[in-house]
Each structure stands twice: as C-alpha cells, then as structure tokens.
Design a protein around this motif. Sequence first.
Motif, PDB file in Angstrom:
ATOM      1  N   GLN A 167       0.819  -1.209   0.000  1.00 56.72           N
ATOM      2  CA  GLN A 167       0.000   0.000   0.000  1.00 56.72           C
ATOM      3  C   GLN A 167       0.856   1.263   0.000  1.00 56.72           C
ATOM      4  OE1 GLN A 167      -3.367  -0.037  -0.516  1.00 56.72           O
ATOM      5  NE2 GLN A 167      -2.751  -2.157  -0.863  1.00 56.72           N
ATOM      6  N   ARG A 168       2.015   1.212   0.636  1.00 58.74           N
ATOM      7  CA  ARG A 168       2.918   2.364   0.581  1.00 58.74           C
ATOM      8  C   ARG A 168       3.437   2.563  -0.840  1.00 58.74           C
ATOM      9  NH1 ARG A 168       1.052   1.738   4.867  1.00 58.74           N
ATOM     10  NH2 ARG A 168      -0.554   2.792   3.650  1.00 58.74           N
ATOM     11  N   ILE A 170       1.764   1.867  -3.554  1.00 55.61           N
ATOM     12  CA  ILE A 170       0.653   2.488  -4.282  1.00 55.61           C
ATOM     13  C   ILE A 170       0.598   3.979  -3.992  1.00 55.61           C
ATOM     14  CG2 ILE A 170      -1.865   2.660  -4.286  1.00 55.61           C
ATOM     15  CD1 ILE A 170      -2.070  -0.295  -4.280  1.00 55.61           C
ATOM     16  N   GLU A 171       0.796   4.360  -2.741  1.00 56.58           N
ATOM     17  CA  GLU A 171       0.763   5.780  -2.390  1.00 56.58           C
ATOM     18  C   GLU A 171       1.875   6.544  -3.094  1.00 56.58           C
ATOM     19  OE1 GLU A 171       0.912   5.904   1.816  1.00 56.58           O
ATOM     20  OE2 GLU A 171      -1.099   5.076   2.106  1.00 56.58           O
ATOM     21  N   SER A 174       0.896   6.754  -6.867  1.00 58.00           N
ATOM     22  CA  SER A 174      -0.245   7.649  -7.090  1.00 58.00           C
ATOM     23  C   SER A 174       0.098   9.110  -6.833  1.00 58.00           C
ATOM     24  CB  SER A 174      -1.413   7.236  -6.192  1.00 58.00           C
ATOM     25  OG  SER A 174      -1.055   7.337  -4.820  1.00 58.00           O
ATOM     26  N   SER A 175       1.189   9.363  -6.112  1.00 59.31           N
ATOM     27  CA  SER A 175       1.580  10.753  -5.844  1.00 59.31           C
ATOM     28  C   SER A 175       2.207  11.423  -7.063  1.00 59.31           C
ATOM     29  CB  SER A 175       2.559  10.806  -4.669  1.00 59.31           C
ATOM     30  OG  SER A 175       3.764  10.128  -4.992  1.00 59.31           O
ATOM     31  N   ILE A 206      -4.008   1.734 -10.275  1.00 60.52           N
ATOM     32  CA  ILE A 206      -4.024   1.986  -8.833  1.00 60.52           C
ATOM     33  C   ILE A 206      -5.442   1.882  -8.266  1.00 60.52           C
ATOM     34  CG2 ILE A 206      -3.587   3.734  -7.070  1.00 60.52           C
ATOM     35  CD1 ILE A 206      -1.251   4.694  -8.767  1.00 60.52           C
ATOM     36  N   ARG A 210      -6.784  -0.884  -5.423  1.00 56.47           N
ATOM     37  CA  ARG A 210      -7.361  -0.518  -4.131  1.00 56.47           C
ATOM     38  C   ARG A 210      -8.740  -1.138  -3.941  1.00 56.47           C
ATOM     39  NH1 ARG A 210      -5.535   5.883  -3.960  1.00 56.47           N
ATOM     40  NH2 ARG A 210      -3.529   5.548  -2.884  1.00 56.47           N
TER      41      ARG A 210
END
Length: 332
Positions: A167-168, A170-171, A174-175, A206, A210
């Motif tokens: 999940q990190r 993905i963050e 996505s940033s 992404i 999720r």
Amino acid sequence: MADAKLSPDLFKRVTVDSTEKEKITTPALTFTQDAMRRLRQNKVAIVSLWVIIIIAIVSVMTIFISPANPNKGSLAYTNLPPKIANWNIPGFNGYQDGVDKYAGLGKNVWFALGTDYLGRDLLSRIFVGTRVSLIIALVATLFDLTIGVTYGIISGWLGGRIDTVMQRVIEIVSSVPNLVVAILMLLVFKPGMTSIILAIGLTGWITMARLIRAQTLQLRDQEFILAAKTVGESGGKIALKHLVPNLSSIIIIQTMFTIPMAIFFEAFLSYIGIGLPAPTASLGTLLSDGQKALQTQPYQLIYPAIVIVVLMLAFNLLADGLRDAFDPKSQR
C-alpha cells in the motif's frame, strides 16, 4: 351504519395438491443471469452498449473500406465544407458564407464532413482517430486488469506487513501526476502509441488495485474461503476459483470506467501536442487541429468533438448500468 355480516356461503374451500406446495414457480437464476436480467431492463445502458458496438464495428471495417486515404491531402481541396453528393441539405451542401466552395472541382467531388487545412478527408480521419483511441484505451485497460487485479488480490490476501508495504508503494506511485509520467515516457520512448499506453498503464491500475484489495479483505474471512483452506487448496487456486468470480462485478464495472478515462487522457495528450505524432490521426489531434480553425471552419472541431462526447457518454452510461446490475444495493 350497521356492520355487514359475511355469510359462510360466500367462501369457497381451495384444495392444493401436496406436490405443488414446494414447487418453485420462478426459474432459478445464477448471479450473472440475474445481473444480465437487470441490465436488460436498463434501456439507457443497452442503447449505450449498442452505440459502442456500432462505433467499434465501423472503426474496424474502415481499415478495409474507407471513404478516402486519411493521410493523403490535396491543396486543391483544403478547408472544404461538408457536402453529401448533390443533395441540397443545409450544412451539407458545400456552401460556406453563401459561396459554393466546390465550384469548379467537378460534380463527383464531395466530402461528407469536409476537409482539413491540408485537404484530407475529415470523415476518414475521424474513423482512424476513433480506432486509434479505442485501441489505446483497450490495451491500457489490459494493464489495469492484469496489474491492478493481481496486485490487489495479493495485497489483500497476504495482509500484514506485506500489505502495508504494497500500500505504501501504491501511495508513492499515485503521488506522481499522470502528465509527468507521460512526459517521462516520451523521453524514454519516441512519441506514439507505445509511450501513451505505458503512461496510462503505469498509473491507471491503482484504483483497481485498491478496490480489489478492499474486497479481498472482506472475502478472505468468509465461510467458503475458510472451507477451501480446510480442504487444503493452495492460495493460487483459491484466488482463481473463489476470489476472482466473486470480484468479477467490481472488475467489470471498474474496467468500464477505465476505458473512457483512457480515451480522454489520450485525447488530452494529443490535444496539447505530446501525443501521437503527425500524420497519425486520433481524436485528440483532430480536436487540436480543429481548434485552430474554429472561427472559420467550425465543423473541423464540432464533428470530432461529437464523436468523443458520444463515446464518453456511452461508456459512462454503460458503466452506470453495469454497476446497478451487478450491485443492486448501489441503486438509490
């Protein structure tokens, strides 16, 4: 007013055959059959589906049958207004500002949607542009399906520290804005379909990941999953046989929302000049060229805009219909 009394003679005893008591009067439907039944009841979604099918078929057929060569121009035919044969249809009679632009070009010379500034047939270029936009959207959606679904299932199934790390990631991905990724792809690869598909595919998965991860977290503790673990099935078999079928509704719905987003992103990149190189046509390049001649030849912008609006509306309305069909709880 006195109460009316009912006589026993007014009632009739009804006898029911014992074999009919447990009979199911309606046919049993699977989840998919029930979803398709609800989808068929949504007339807007069905019309949108047929619109998409017709546009896709026409786009494919024009590979072999096209009104003209989409990349071949002629200076004698530059900026001609729309004209359909010798029909005197307002807006399609070859007149612009009261002047017949086809005068002296011959009786058999006409272009249904006009020509651009290089004398290329606009209708043929719209066919090519629609086909290119659909191909880019479909191929980019394959990245969404393969990467997003796989990543989401693994993250939700394993959980714990692995889920946290994933999940990190993905963050972090996505940033980074999609436009920055597209520019980086242009630096690595030559401008064209490959760079656009990679730009969309690297970041478009992404949302799918999720959604799949959240649903997998709910499904992995269900009784049928625990039963599969009890009989000794591996994680891969459980994912293919149990998780993916139960995630099919989310996958289908999100895919239908991803396709119009990819079409719009490709059109945006081509519109600002970092998409497909000339002379390849796409809906974005057609909009960009038409915008330059908006005041004098507005048809060059109007017709490509109509096509992309119809495509976006059709895909979004179909996606709404699929969401209501596969998830009745989402209906208001």
